[in-house]
Design a protein around this motif. Structure first.
Motif, mmCIF file in Angstrom:
data_model
loop_
_atom_site.group_PDB
_atom_site.id
_atom_site.type_symbol
_atom_site.label_atom_id
_atom_site.label_comp_id
_atom_site.label_asym_id
_atom_site.label_seq_id
_atom_site.Cartn_x
_atom_site.Cartn_y
_atom_site.Cartn_z
ATOM 1 N N GLY A 62 70.547 8.199 14.339
ATOM 2 C CA GLY A 62 70.064 7.651 13.075
ATOM 3 C C GLY A 62 70.416 8.563 11.916
ATOM 4 N N PRO A 63 69.695 8.441 10.825
ATOM 5 C CA PRO A 63 69.991 9.255 9.644
ATOM 6 C C PRO A 63 69.802 10.745 9.920
ATOM 7 C CG PRO A 63 67.937 8.042 9.352
ATOM 8 C CD PRO A 63 68.547 7.556 10.627
ATOM 9 N N SER A 64 70.561 11.567 9.227
ATOM 10 C CA SER A 64 70.557 13.023 9.438
ATOM 11 C C SER A 64 69.404 13.680 8.689
ATOM 12 C CB SER A 64 71.893 13.625 9.018
ATOM 13 O OG SER A 64 72.161 13.337 7.659
ATOM 14 N N LEU A 65 68.208 13.211 8.940
ATOM 15 C CA LEU A 65 67.018 13.682 8.232
ATOM 16 C C LEU A 65 66.789 15.176 8.413
ATOM 17 C CD1 LEU A 65 64.595 10.769 9.211
ATOM 18 C CD2 LEU A 65 65.944 11.000 7.110
ATOM 19 N N TYR A 66 66.930 15.648 9.635
ATOM 20 C CA TYR A 66 66.650 17.054 9.911
ATOM 21 C C TYR A 66 67.668 17.955 9.204
ATOM 22 C CZ TYR A 66 65.218 21.271 12.273
ATOM 23 O OH TYR A 66 64.746 22.535 12.529
ATOM 24 N N SER A 67 68.936 17.680 9.402
ATOM 25 C CA SER A 67 69.984 18.512 8.797
ATOM 26 C C SER A 67 69.941 18.461 7.278
ATOM 27 C CB SER A 67 71.364 18.073 9.281
ATOM 28 O OG SER A 67 71.531 18.398 10.639
ATOM 29 N N ASP A 68 69.622 17.290 6.733
ATOM 30 C CA ASP A 68 69.551 17.164 5.276
ATOM 31 C C ASP A 68 68.480 18.078 4.699
ATOM 32 O OD1 ASP A 68 71.546 15.283 5.451
ATOM 33 O OD2 ASP A 68 70.239 13.560 5.069
ATOM 34 N N ARG A 69 67.408 18.279 5.440
ATOM 35 C CA ARG A 69 66.294 19.087 4.932
ATOM 36 C C ARG A 69 66.364 20.558 5.355
ATOM 37 N NH1 ARG A 69 60.049 17.547 4.633
ATOM 38 N NH2 ARG A 69 59.396 19.372 3.473
ATOM 39 N N TYR A 70 66.775 20.806 6.616
ATOM 40 C CA TYR A 70 66.694 22.155 7.175
ATOM 41 C C TYR A 70 68.045 22.773 7.534
ATOM 42 C CZ TYR A 70 61.769 21.007 7.626
ATOM 43 O OH TYR A 70 60.481 20.643 7.364
ATOM 44 N N GLY A 71 69.118 22.051 7.375
ATOM 45 C CA GLY A 71 70.415 22.548 7.796
ATOM 46 C C GLY A 71 70.656 22.251 9.264
ATOM 47 N N HIS A 72 71.675 22.877 9.817
ATOM 48 C CA HIS A 72 72.024 22.637 11.226
ATOM 49 C C HIS A 72 70.806 22.907 12.107
ATOM 50 C CE1 HIS A 72 73.806 23.108 15.168
ATOM 51 N NE2 HIS A 72 74.879 22.487 14.693
ATOM 52 N N PRO A 73 70.541 22.014 13.075
ATOM 53 C CA PRO A 73 69.337 22.187 13.900
ATOM 54 C C PRO A 73 69.256 23.507 14.661
ATOM 55 C CG PRO A 73 70.190 19.978 14.158
ATOM 56 C CD PRO A 73 71.207 20.739 13.344
ATOM 57 N N MET A 74 70.343 24.012 15.209
ATOM 58 C CA MET A 74 70.325 25.264 15.974
ATOM 59 C C MET A 74 69.086 25.344 16.871
ATOM 60 S SD MET A 74 71.683 27.997 13.098
ATOM 61 C CE MET A 74 70.137 27.964 12.222
#
Length: 132
Positions: A62-74
């Motif tokens: 789905g949408p890149s909600l996590y990366s948009d807010r926090y950067g690469h998930p790592m």
């Protein structure tokens, strides 16, 4: 054809953000009650739930909600401060299996989701020591 193939992504097959939210809301009460997992989480679980919602939305296509807010998930690096054992990975997946069922995800799609989550769950293992 699997349900995911019919929709294109796991996120779409689940029904989008609404179902992902239901999964997260069914999952975290189980995690908090679990004797191996509960101690790893803060008392205020709401911020963790929101991050999980954003991450799972993205992880399932789905949408890149996590990366948009926090950067690469790592995600492996983010889990290194916590003692993640094979038993904890199994417990996490067990809680997720129950949450998927509670959220009304059909059996075939539950299996696909759990298979997709199994790789990361075991990748986060960073110790073999059983918690006391």
């Amino acid at each position: 054809m699997t349900e995911v193939q019919a929709y294109g992504t796991i996120y779409e097959a689940l029904g989008g953000g609404e179902t992902v939210r239901r999964i997260v809301e069914a999952f975290y009460p189980r995690v908090k009650r679990h004797p191996l997992l509960g101690p790893l989480f803060p008392d205020n679980i709401e911020p963790v739930m929101e991050k999980q919602y954003m991450f799972l939305s993205q992880f399932f296509g789905g949408p890149s909600l996590y990366s948009d807010r926090y950067g690469h998930p790592m995600m492996r690096a983010r889990h290194l401060p916590f003692p993640v054992t094979p038993k904890r990975a199994e417990a996490w997946l067990g809680c997720m299996a129950e949450a998927l069922e509670e959220a009304g995800v059909d059996e075939e799609l539950r299996e696909i989701v759990l298979t997709r989550l199994s790789g990361p769950a075991y990748h986060f293992v960073n110790t073999e020591d059983d918690p006391t």
